[in-house]
Scaffold this motif. Sequence first.
Motif, short mmCIF file in Angstrom:
data_model
loop_
_atom_site.label_atom_id
_atom_site.label_comp_id
_atom_site.label_asym_id
_atom_site.label_seq_id
_atom_site.Cartn_x
_atom_site.Cartn_y
_atom_site.Cartn_z
N ALA A 45 0.83 -1.21 0.00
CA ALA A 45 0.00 0.00 0.00
C ALA A 45 0.86 1.26 0.00
N VAL A 46 1.92 1.27 0.83
CA VAL A 46 2.83 2.42 0.87
C VAL A 46 3.52 2.58 -0.48
N CYS A 47 3.96 1.46 -1.07
CA CYS A 47 4.61 1.52 -2.38
C CYS A 47 3.66 2.05 -3.45
N ILE A 48 2.39 1.66 -3.38
CA ILE A 48 1.41 2.14 -4.35
C ILE A 48 1.24 3.65 -4.24
N GLY A 97 -11.83 6.44 4.71
CA GLY A 97 -11.56 5.08 4.27
C GLY A 97 -11.65 4.07 5.38
N ALA A 98 -11.20 4.45 6.60
CA ALA A 98 -11.30 3.55 7.74
C ALA A 98 -12.75 3.38 8.20
N SER A 99 -13.55 4.44 8.05
CA SER A 99 -14.96 4.37 8.47
C SER A 99 -15.83 3.66 7.45
N ILE A 100 -15.50 3.82 6.16
CA ILE A 100 -16.27 3.19 5.08
C ILE A 100 -15.31 2.36 4.24
N PRO A 101 -15.01 1.14 4.67
CA PRO A 101 -14.00 0.32 3.98
C PRO A 101 -14.53 -0.31 2.70
N GLU A 102 -14.85 0.53 1.73
CA GLU A 102 -15.32 0.06 0.43
C GLU A 102 -14.47 0.69 -0.66
N SER A 103 -14.23 -0.06 -1.72
CA SER A 103 -13.50 0.51 -2.87
C SER A 103 -14.35 1.58 -3.54
N GLY A 104 -13.67 2.55 -4.15
CA GLY A 104 -14.38 3.60 -4.87
C GLY A 104 -14.03 4.99 -4.43
N TRP A 240 -0.45 19.06 -8.18
CA TRP A 240 -0.37 17.96 -9.13
C TRP A 240 0.77 17.01 -8.76
N ALA A 241 1.88 17.57 -8.28
CA ALA A 241 3.02 16.74 -7.90
C ALA A 241 2.68 15.85 -6.71
N PHE A 242 1.75 16.27 -5.86
CA PHE A 242 1.33 15.47 -4.71
C PHE A 242 0.09 14.61 -5.02
N GLY A 243 -0.41 14.72 -6.24
CA GLY A 243 -1.62 13.98 -6.60
C GLY A 243 -1.44 12.48 -6.46
N GLY A 244 -2.42 11.82 -5.88
CA GLY A 244 -2.37 10.38 -5.72
C GLY A 244 -2.58 9.92 -4.28
N TRP A 245 -2.64 10.88 -3.34
CA TRP A 245 -2.80 10.51 -1.93
C TRP A 245 -4.14 9.83 -1.65
N SER A 246 -5.12 10.03 -2.52
CA SER A 246 -6.45 9.44 -2.28
C SER A 246 -6.67 8.12 -3.03
N TYR A 247 -5.71 7.72 -3.86
CA TYR A 247 -5.96 6.61 -4.78
C TYR A 247 -6.03 5.25 -4.10
N LEU A 248 -5.39 5.10 -2.94
CA LEU A 248 -5.49 3.81 -2.24
C LEU A 248 -6.93 3.54 -1.79
N ASN A 249 -7.69 4.60 -1.57
CA ASN A 249 -9.10 4.43 -1.18
C ASN A 249 -9.92 3.76 -2.27
N THR A 330 -1.77 4.82 -11.02
CA THR A 330 -3.04 5.46 -11.39
C THR A 330 -3.95 4.48 -12.12
N SER A 331 -3.37 3.70 -13.04
CA SER A 331 -4.16 2.71 -13.77
C SER A 331 -4.74 1.67 -12.82
N LEU A 332 -3.92 1.21 -11.87
CA LEU A 332 -4.35 0.20 -10.91
C LEU A 332 -5.50 0.69 -10.05
N SER A 333 -5.36 1.91 -9.52
CA SER A 333 -6.37 2.42 -8.58
C SER A 333 -7.60 2.96 -9.30
N MET A 334 -7.40 3.74 -10.35
CA MET A 334 -8.53 4.33 -11.05
C MET A 334 -9.42 3.28 -11.71
#
Length: 457
Positions: A45-48, A97-104, A240-249, A330-334
């Motif tokens: 998850a951290v690597c992603i 994410g911890a409160s609603i553990p669903e993908s999406g 944009w450089a920090f974009g991706g922090w929400s993708y694990l959700n 991005t492809s994996l999470s999106m």
Amino acid sequence: MKKSGDTHVNGEITPENNSDDSPKTTSNDITKKVQLKKEINLFNAVCIIVGIIIGSGIFVSPVGILQNVKSVGMSCVMWTVTGVFSTLCALCFAELGASIPESGGEYIYIKRAFGDFPAFLALWINFVIICPVNIAASSLVFATYILRPLYQDCEPPITSMRLLAATIIMILIAINCVNVKWATKVQVVITASKLIALVLIIVIGFVYLAKDGTENFKDSFLTSDYSAGALAISFYSGFWAFGGWSYLNFLTDELIEPHKNLPRAIIISMVIVTSIYLITNVSYFCVLSPTQMIASSAVAVTFAEHTVSVIAWIFPILIAVSVVGGMNGTSLSMSRLFFVGAENNHLPRLILTLIMQSFEEIFYLIEMMGFGFAILPIALPIVMFFLSVAILALTIKQKQSESLLALALMAMGIPIYIIGVAWSKKPKSFTRSVDYLTRIIQKILLLVPQDKDTAWD
């Protein structure tokens, strides 16, 4: 951890494990289900997250920020501001994410909080702007760095860049379609490669700092542009450089112990990325002047040419690999976001990434994607909401063409929703044709829909 049932990912089906007190079954009556596997641990998850965030941004955004704020001091300040802002947003998503553990991700959160139509619009913004623009911009950056050694005296031809960019997109999509384990393993390797590249830059930069490399830090705020428009556009480059922090959700259903590992992964990742970004920018300024940075389309390569020219050719390769990591993540999470949207009958059947490559200016894509990002956090806490609205208003005033195009693409979601979702009584001939086409695509790609509660033999 008890397994929920049979699992299917990319064509694999495995039988459900029975508990010790369940009735004994034979091979002929084993219940089977098609579900996503929980295969992502905390390290993965951290690597992603780190692999997604540290993509092309740190190698492109320093120029975008510096062009607008026009000073070393304000550039470092804006990197700090965007890092703190992104971390606060990430902490909000960690709690959600911890409160609603669903993908999406935000799609599910908005659907639960505000209903079907707002959730569809959130999905639509990701579908037509954020995802395709992100991958398109990253693929063009990848092509630029790969081709840079071959065109040292001029810019690479745009046709060659687009062909190479389209090729890497197709390769990554193929990997993600075949097996999620392959995608996560690729992400781990690529994350290690990009960290090596950044560590090299940091070490070299601090060596130059020890040799009196402080020239660019003298009177570092003297030429700063403090106008609201300049700060807003530079903010988008950093954001944009920090974009991706929400993708694990988007991958929560495939995360082992999401209640624990999701917030842990987000916090660990944001600390790592923010620290590396700030130190890397200091290293850039230890070697390159603001004029040299702005004139460069490949900052890290220019940095290497001024420091370790003998091995400068390694840097384009490491950076290109780093960019591929962001695209792969991005492809994996999106894809999981669109998977969840399709389950709710919200996904249009259209591909936009290659179309977005028709924009030759990478920063145009960055600014348009930043506009799309600023729309989405309305479900976040109220402070973040007001900050996002303020930045959004400044961007509309400063970058009208990008904003109008982004708004037009978002507005297209309204008739799409009415026709595709709200119009429930479609002609039977139309629905039969769509179902027939869907089955053909499923057979070609060896795919089946995920089972919910219904078992089959």
